[in-house]
Scaffold this motif. Structure first.
Motif, PDB file in Angstrom:
ATOM      1  N   LEU A  48       4.653   9.806  -7.564  1.00 22.43           N
ATOM      2  CA  LEU A  48       5.644   8.655  -7.910  1.00 22.43           C
ATOM      3  C   LEU A  48       6.419   7.750  -7.937  1.00 22.43           C
ATOM      4  O   LEU A  48       6.870   7.002  -8.156  1.00 22.43           O
ATOM      5  N   THR A  49       5.169   7.238  -6.481  1.00 19.69           N
ATOM      6  CA  THR A  49       5.487   5.723  -6.290  1.00 19.69           C
ATOM      7  C   THR A  49       4.975   4.881  -7.392  1.00 19.69           C
ATOM      8  O   THR A  49       4.763   3.675  -8.051  1.00 19.69           O
ATOM      9  N   PHE A  50       3.712   5.206  -8.263  1.00 16.85           N
ATOM     10  CA  PHE A  50       2.719   4.769  -9.079  1.00 16.85           C
ATOM     11  C   PHE A  50       3.650   4.875 -10.717  1.00 16.85           C
ATOM     12  O   PHE A  50       3.148   3.258 -10.953  1.00 16.85           O
ATOM     13  N   ALA A  51       4.314   5.952 -11.017  1.00 20.20           N
ATOM     14  CA  ALA A  51       5.018   5.993 -12.117  1.00 20.20           C
ATOM     15  C   ALA A  51       6.422   4.962 -11.725  1.00 20.20           C
ATOM     16  O   ALA A  51       6.758   4.169 -12.510  1.00 20.20           O
ATOM     17  N   LEU A 123       3.450  12.630   2.679  1.00 16.37           N
ATOM     18  CA  LEU A 123       4.436  12.251   1.586  1.00 16.37           C
ATOM     19  C   LEU A 123       4.813  11.038   1.617  1.00 16.37           C
ATOM     20  O   LEU A 123       4.823   9.375   1.018  1.00 16.37           O
ATOM     21  N   LEU A 124       4.914  10.257   3.021  1.00 15.43           N
ATOM     22  CA  LEU A 124       4.617   8.561   3.238  1.00 15.43           C
ATOM     23  C   LEU A 124       4.152   7.539   2.936  1.00 15.43           C
ATOM     24  O   LEU A 124       3.863   7.460   2.968  1.00 15.43           O
ATOM     25  N   LEU A 125       2.628   8.788   3.808  1.00 12.84           N
ATOM     26  CA  LEU A 125       1.179   8.531   3.110  1.00 12.84           C
ATOM     27  C   LEU A 125       0.778   8.243   1.593  1.00 12.84           C
ATOM     28  O   LEU A 125       0.307   7.315   1.353  1.00 12.84           O
ATOM     29  N   GLY A 126       1.465   9.283   1.112  1.00 12.17           N
ATOM     30  CA  GLY A 126       1.658   9.027  -0.328  1.00 12.17           C
ATOM     31  C   GLY A 126       1.848   7.531  -0.793  1.00 12.17           C
ATOM     32  O   GLY A 126       1.554   7.721  -2.243  1.00 12.17           O
ATOM     33  N   VAL A 127       3.597   7.388  -0.666  1.00  8.23           N
ATOM     34  CA  VAL A 127       3.436   6.398  -0.882  1.00  8.23           C
ATOM     35  C   VAL A 127       3.185   5.186  -0.322  1.00  8.23           C
ATOM     36  O   VAL A 127       2.691   4.211  -1.972  1.00  8.23           O
ATOM     37  N   ALA A 128       2.413   5.319   0.525  1.00 11.52           N
ATOM     38  CA  ALA A 128       1.988   3.859   0.720  1.00 11.52           C
ATOM     39  C   ALA A 128       0.841   4.021  -0.440  1.00 11.52           C
ATOM     40  O   ALA A 128       0.436   2.573  -1.044  1.00 11.52           O
ATOM     41  N   GLY A 130       0.918   4.909  -3.583  1.00  9.37           N
ATOM     42  CA  GLY A 130       1.072   4.880  -4.614  1.00  9.37           C
ATOM     43  C   GLY A 130       1.264   3.359  -4.639  1.00  9.37           C
ATOM     44  O   GLY A 130       0.692   2.919  -6.026  1.00  9.37           O
ATOM     45  N   LEU A 131       1.639   2.895  -3.768  1.00  6.40           N
ATOM     46  CA  LEU A 131       1.682   1.263  -3.702  1.00  6.40           C
ATOM     47  C   LEU A 131      -0.004   0.330  -4.319  1.00  6.40           C
ATOM     48  O   LEU A 131       0.108  -0.516  -4.596  1.00  6.40           O
TER      49      LEU A 131
END
Length: 609
Positions: A48-51, A123-128, A130-131
């Protein structure tokens, strides 16, 4: 639906791309946790973050790039702290600085005091992640980003980017599930679990270092060019039904299109697959299909050699629309044919309209376009499409691109790139006959182009178009790795592999060009082709910049290009394409170098023929 499937499959292929290596440890760090509560939220956050970031960068302004850079550094710090707590679990109790405390809490929540996993922290690790994730840009991602830039912010662009990210997440999920089984097996061994945990922490720190040093978008991106690009291109061609074979064309990159609404020549710092040379064209046709009503030529910022042409003025005429830009070598090599057709068939009802759509910032300057048209001897109307409104209306993606329009205003044929000249002229003749012309000359023109416009010897070419700006640069071999938008001293090795290049001296590498800051500087390229060209421009003061060309360390002599003397000397006086080498006696593999004797020069792109 087909594009979404293609985007998803392109994402799946990222698992075999070297650019995925720096972030894989972040994913595998959750291998010992339940997939539904740990791995799945992490991958969802990453996708989601990458998109989201990719969507904004494709259509947004420079603030998006700046915000993303700050976010990346914050994410790097967060992941680094998490990696340290994997290496030394007791460390989190002793470190009290705010960022470290946040990382410690993240580690504890992701792990859970009872050994379980907490979806929110994962999920927060996933956001990081994705950035931090910068996938190698192959043909599929380039196609998606070009579409996003062309169409602007809309649901389709976001869905395609999300499908690409979902494909990548799917392949990583499979790897994570397999890794979990391996981790569980090792954990059953006495003492192995703790060492695997520490190994993952070390791997995460290595990934953080690789991303911080730019290896994910530099060295690994270059390795990836040979690993998945061909597979992706075959996938694009097969699913899109694009015919194979044809002539060389230059494809528009998303960075160029993203700059349209900001009045710049280059877009955000986003990897682009566009700009790469690729095959285009099609087989000859006995009957010409109806490809739909041709868009109006509205939206040009200026018209040259004519007043603005409207659809009603052109009705009853056969029209050839030629998308081009004056520093494009492929466009320059097709111009002799377009000019000859305009002259031969003008009195029989053909109207040729050039649409000048700039690739680089300097091509947006009207005086530069006017001078190029005069120097190239173009007398037919030219629409200056600095806003890419006509480009978008035709849904075009290539330089050069020819659209053949009948007397009723409908597109009946198109051709992308060089070549196919006999077929194109037959189309013109057929459309003129359909329009009622009684005396259409059935012969074909005989063009004997010279200099930079001479047809390429493609059978001998092993070097492809290479950009010097960081947004599309490949195979940069100098040290250090390219530093974005900052004056840096570079050094290039004495020996380079084929198609590697480098800078020597003090240079600033910008989005679309490299600019010399020092008093002198050099560019070196190992190539194989008959012709070598380089798009160059003098400094902002407009003063000529002297240069010296060497081939394998010697003056070029008979192998000099039309813009170089036999002793290798020359000067850059304007922003355009310069022919620096035309090998005498074949296209051998050689080392080219050009030393600039004055500061301020900007170098944009190498092309070959």
């Amino acid at each position: 639906m087909l594009l979404i499937v293609l985007a998803y499959l392109g994402g799946v292929l990222t698992i075999v791309s070297p650019c995925i290596l720096p972030v894989l440890p972040f994913v595998f760090a959750r291998a010992d946790q339940p997939f539904a509560k740990s791995g799945l939220p992490l991958l969802a956050g990453m996708a989601l973050t990458f998109a989201l970031v990719a969507s904004l960068a494709a259509v947004g302004g420079g603030w998006v790039v700046a915000a993303n850079e700050y976010g990346r550094w914050l994410a790097l710090g967060l992941v680094a702290v998490f990696a340290l707590t994997l290496l030394w679990p007791g460390l989190s109790e002793r470190l009290t600085r705010p960022l470290v405390a946040a990382g410690s809490r993240l580690s504890e929540r992701a792990q859970g005091t009872d050994g379980g996993a907490r979806p929110g922290a994962s999920l927060l690790l996933g956001v990081a992640t994705g950035l931090l994730w910068a996938p190698c840009a192959g043909p599929i991602l380039g196609l998606i980003l070009t579409g996003a830039a062309l169409q602007g912010a809309n649901t389709t662009s976001s869905l395609l980017l999300l499908a690409y990210a979902a494909g990548a997440a799917t392949s990583m999920a499979a790897a994570l599930l397999l890794g979990g089984k391996v981790f569980a097996a090792l954990k059953r061994m006495l003492g192995a679990g703790e060492w695997v945990r520490r190994g993952l922490g070390a791997a995460m720190l290595a990934g953080v270092g690789a991303i911080a040093l730019g290896l994910d978008t530099g060295v690994l991106a270059q390795v990836s060019t040979a690993s998945t690009g061909g597979l992706e291109q075959r996938l694009v061609d097969r699913l899109s039904g694009r015919p194979e074979g044809g002539a060389m064309a230059m494809q528009a990159g998303p960075a160029m299109m993203a700059a349209v609404d900001r009045g710049e020549g280059a877009g955000p710092a986003m990897m682009a697959a566009g700009g790469a040379m690729r095959m285009a064209g099609g087989p000859s046709r006995a009957a010409l299909p109806d490809e739909g009503l041709a868009p109006a030529l509205d939206g040009a910022t200026d018209w040259l050699n004519s007043t603005p042409l409207r659809a009603e003025q052109l009705r009853g005429k056969v029209v050839l629309v030629d998308f081009w830009t004056y520093s494009c070598i492929n466009c320059l090599r097709t111009l002799p044919y377009v000019k000859a057709w305009a002259e031969k068939y003008r009195d029989q009802g053909l109207v040729v309209v050039g649409v000048h759509a700039p690739e680089f910032a300097f091509e947006r300057k009207l005086s530069n376009v006017e001078k190029a048209i005069k120097d190239l001897g173009i007398s037919y109307p030219v629409a200056v499409d600095n806003g890419y409104k006509i480009w978008r209306a035709f849904n075009n993606q290539y330089w050069p691109a020819h659209y053949f329009i009948d007397a009723q205003g409908r597109i009946r044929h198109h051709h992308f790139g060089e070549g196919g000249y006999a077929e194109s002229e037959r189309v013109i003749q057929q459309l003129l006959q359909e329009a009622g012309s009684k005396q259409v000359d059935q012969g074909l023109i005989d063009v004997q182009a010279k200099g930079v416009q001479q047809a390429a010897d493609m059978a001998a070419v092993r070097s492809h178009e290479t950009y010097l700006g960081y947004e599309r640069a490949e195979q940069f071999a100098a040290t250090p790795a390219a530093v974005h938008n900052q004056a840096t001293a570079y050094a290039t090795p004495e020996r380079l592999p084929l198609n590697a290049w480098g800078l020597s001296g003090q240079w600033t590498v910008g989005p679309e060009s490299a600019t010399l800051d020092g008093a002198t500087g050099r560019i070196t390229y190992r190539f194989q082709a008959r012709d070598l060209h380089l798009v160059l421009g003098p400094g902002s003061d407009g003063k000529p910049v002297r240069f010296k060309v060497l081939i394998d360390g010697k003056a070029p002599g008979a192998s000099r290009g039309m813009d170089v003397a036999a002793d290798g000397s020359g000067s850059v006086t304007e922003q355009r394409l310069y022919q620096l080498v035309r090998q005498d006696g074949g296209a051998a593999e050689r080392t080219f170098s050009i030393e600039f004797l004055d500061p301020g020069i900007s170098a944009y792109a190498f092309t070959f023929g």
